[in-house]
Design a protein around this motif. Structure first.
Motif, short mmCIF file in Angstrom:
data_model
loop_
_atom_site.label_atom_id
_atom_site.label_comp_id
_atom_site.label_asym_id
_atom_site.label_seq_id
_atom_site.Cartn_x
_atom_site.Cartn_y
_atom_site.Cartn_z
N ASN A 1 -19.92 28.57 -36.46
CA ASN A 1 -20.76 29.48 -37.25
C ASN A 1 -20.95 28.98 -38.67
O ASN A 1 -21.31 29.76 -39.57
CB ASN A 1 -20.18 30.90 -37.25
CG ASN A 1 -18.77 30.95 -37.84
OD1 ASN A 1 -18.24 29.94 -38.30
ND2 ASN A 1 -18.17 32.12 -37.81
N SER A 2 -20.72 27.70 -38.88
CA SER A 2 -20.97 27.08 -40.18
C SER A 2 -22.48 27.07 -40.45
O SER A 2 -23.28 26.99 -39.52
CB SER A 2 -20.43 25.65 -40.19
OG SER A 2 -20.94 24.90 -41.27
N PRO A 3 -22.89 27.15 -41.71
CA PRO A 3 -24.34 27.10 -42.03
C PRO A 3 -24.98 25.77 -41.69
O PRO A 3 -26.20 25.66 -41.69
CB PRO A 3 -24.38 27.38 -43.53
CG PRO A 3 -23.02 27.01 -44.04
CD PRO A 3 -22.08 27.36 -42.92
N THR A 4 -24.17 24.76 -41.41
CA THR A 4 -24.71 23.45 -41.03
C THR A 4 -24.37 23.08 -39.59
O THR A 4 -24.51 21.91 -39.20
CB THR A 4 -24.15 22.35 -41.97
OG1 THR A 4 -22.72 22.33 -41.87
CG2 THR A 4 -24.55 22.61 -43.41
N ALA A 5 -23.95 24.05 -38.79
CA ALA A 5 -23.56 23.77 -37.41
C ALA A 5 -24.77 23.36 -36.58
O ALA A 5 -25.80 24.03 -36.59
CB ALA A 5 -22.88 24.98 -36.78
N THR A 6 -24.66 22.26 -35.85
CA THR A 6 -25.72 21.78 -34.97
C THR A 6 -25.35 22.08 -33.52
O THR A 6 -24.22 22.46 -33.21
CB THR A 6 -25.93 20.28 -35.14
OG1 THR A 6 -24.71 19.58 -34.80
CG2 THR A 6 -26.29 19.94 -36.59
N ILE A 7 -26.32 21.88 -32.61
CA ILE A 7 -26.06 22.20 -31.22
C ILE A 7 -25.01 21.27 -30.61
O ILE A 7 -24.23 21.68 -29.74
CB ILE A 7 -27.36 22.17 -30.38
CG1 ILE A 7 -28.21 20.95 -30.71
CG2 ILE A 7 -28.17 23.44 -30.60
CD1 ILE A 7 -29.51 20.87 -29.94
N SER A 8 -24.94 20.03 -31.06
CA SER A 8 -23.89 19.13 -30.59
C SER A 8 -22.53 19.63 -31.02
O SER A 8 -21.53 19.46 -30.30
CB SER A 8 -24.13 17.71 -31.12
OG SER A 8 -25.32 17.16 -30.60
N GLN A 9 -22.46 20.25 -32.17
CA GLN A 9 -21.21 20.80 -32.66
C GLN A 9 -20.73 21.93 -31.76
O GLN A 9 -19.53 22.09 -31.52
CB GLN A 9 -21.43 21.32 -34.09
CG GLN A 9 -20.17 21.54 -34.89
CD GLN A 9 -20.48 21.75 -36.35
OE1 GLN A 9 -21.38 21.12 -36.91
NE2 GLN A 9 -19.76 22.64 -36.99
N LEU A 10 -21.66 22.72 -31.23
CA LEU A 10 -21.30 23.81 -30.33
C LEU A 10 -20.74 23.28 -29.02
O LEU A 10 -19.84 23.89 -28.43
CB LEU A 10 -22.52 24.68 -30.05
CG LEU A 10 -22.70 25.92 -30.95
CD1 LEU A 10 -22.86 25.51 -32.41
CD2 LEU A 10 -23.90 26.74 -30.50
N VAL A 11 -21.25 22.14 -28.55
CA VAL A 11 -20.74 21.54 -27.31
C VAL A 11 -19.27 21.18 -27.47
O VAL A 11 -18.43 21.50 -26.62
CB VAL A 11 -21.56 20.29 -26.94
CG1 VAL A 11 -20.94 19.59 -25.73
CG2 VAL A 11 -23.00 20.67 -26.62
N VAL A 12 -18.95 20.50 -28.56
CA VAL A 12 -17.56 20.08 -28.79
C VAL A 12 -16.66 21.29 -28.95
O VAL A 12 -15.54 21.34 -28.40
CB VAL A 12 -17.49 19.17 -30.03
CG1 VAL A 12 -16.05 18.80 -30.34
CG2 VAL A 12 -18.32 17.91 -29.82
#
Length: 309
Positions: free
Chosen positions: A255-266
């Motif tokens: 839920n970081s303001p810079t979170a990307t979709i790849s970050q959600l996968v990890v």
């Protein structure tokens, strides 16, 4: 015919290796995305194996559809990682558009400068590539130091901006760091296209009285377009799967303001949800495939470098 058979025989081992290295992980991820995770059976109160889940994981991400402890289907409550999906999609697309546009403009300018004949041109080309050669993790740590609360940027500007805590400041910090690192990559590909343009074309334009702007818009841009679009294609696909730079520079939280979709996968994999993470990976693959198809089909990013198709 015999030559064709010989060619197929020569490339068959390479194709087989690619099928195993590239094809198998994709097929495996797609298969896992349709399998359910281990879950609590409300009837028996025991954990059971997943089995076929259909579109459950895709709906989990796309519509934030969750199963309640009672076994009913409802909207995911706040704090569940799927609720961060659409914000992450918007941030990823925002990063991709802004960084690619800036890197294309700066890369074109840098390539134009490096394409000229002047003393020390080779040294300049080597120096320009240094940011691109630095590992991303090192780049992120470097810019984290620069954007610290009492870092170089705030000291030079006399400000107290929270570059790693304020949402929009953090996003611009990621953009600046990414542009600094990957603009040389764009410049290198565009420079290769510029060097393919015959010098006689420029000389003829100058004899005809064309201005510098006319030469750039009517000669340079049209002739460098194939290389330029390939550079934009590669960089766009790379930006859509951005992960390490925002994670190291800002935060690894979903839920970081810079979170990307790849970050959600990890993050989903760290929570042990491998099947839903596979579904999200498949969605990312489809997004990247769609963007690549549009750019190749309609925007002229023809990686085969052949005209008339």
């Amino acid at each position: 015919m015999l030559k064709n058979k010989s060619a197929y025989a020569l490339i068959a081992p390479a194709l087989a290796v690619l099928a195993v290295v590239i094809g198998y992980p994709i097929i495996r991820a797609i298969w896992l995305s349709f399998q359910a995770d281990k879950h609590l059976d409300p009837d028996t109160g025991m954990f059971v194996e997943g089995g076929f889940a259909g579109m459950q994981h895709y709906l989990y991400w796309l519509t934030q559809r969750c199963m309640t402890p009672s076994g009913e289907i409802g909207t995911c409550p706040p704090g569940v990682i799927s609720t961060d999906f659409w914000p992450a999609v918007r941030i990823t697309l925002f990063f991709a558009v802004v960084t690619v546009v800036l890197e294309t403009i700066l890369g074109m300018w840098m390539a134009t400068v490096m394409n000229r004949d002047f003393k020390g041109r080779g040294l300049l080309r080597a120096a320009v590539l240094i940011p691109w050669a630095i590992p991303t993790a090192v780049t992120a740590k470097l810019w984290q130091f620069i954007f610290a609360d009492h870092g170089i940027v705030n000291s030079l500007l006399g400000t107290s901006v929270g570059w790693t805590t304020d949402p929009w400041a953090a996003r611009f910090a990621v953009i600046i760091a990414d542009v600094w690192k990957t603009t040389p990559f764009m410049a290198l590909l565009i420079l290769a296209g510029l060097q393919m343009i015959p010098k006689d074309v420029y000389e003829a334009a100058r004899v005809d009285g064309a201005s510098s702007w006319q030469i750039f818009t009517r000669i340079t841009l049209p002739l460098v377009k194939p290389a330029l679009m390939v550079a934009v294609l590669f960089r766009t696909l790379d930006a859509l799967r951005m992960y390490d730079l925002p994670v190291i520079l800002i935060s690894a939280s979903s839920n970081s303001p810079t979170a990307t979709i790849s970050q959600l996968v990890v993050e989903d994999m760290r929570q042990g949800h491998f099947n839903s993470a596979s579904a999200l990976s498949t969605l990312i693959f489809l997004l990247i495939f769609f963007v690549a198809f549009v750019m190749i089909k309609f925007l002229g990013a023809d990686v085969s470098a052949k005209e008339g198709r």
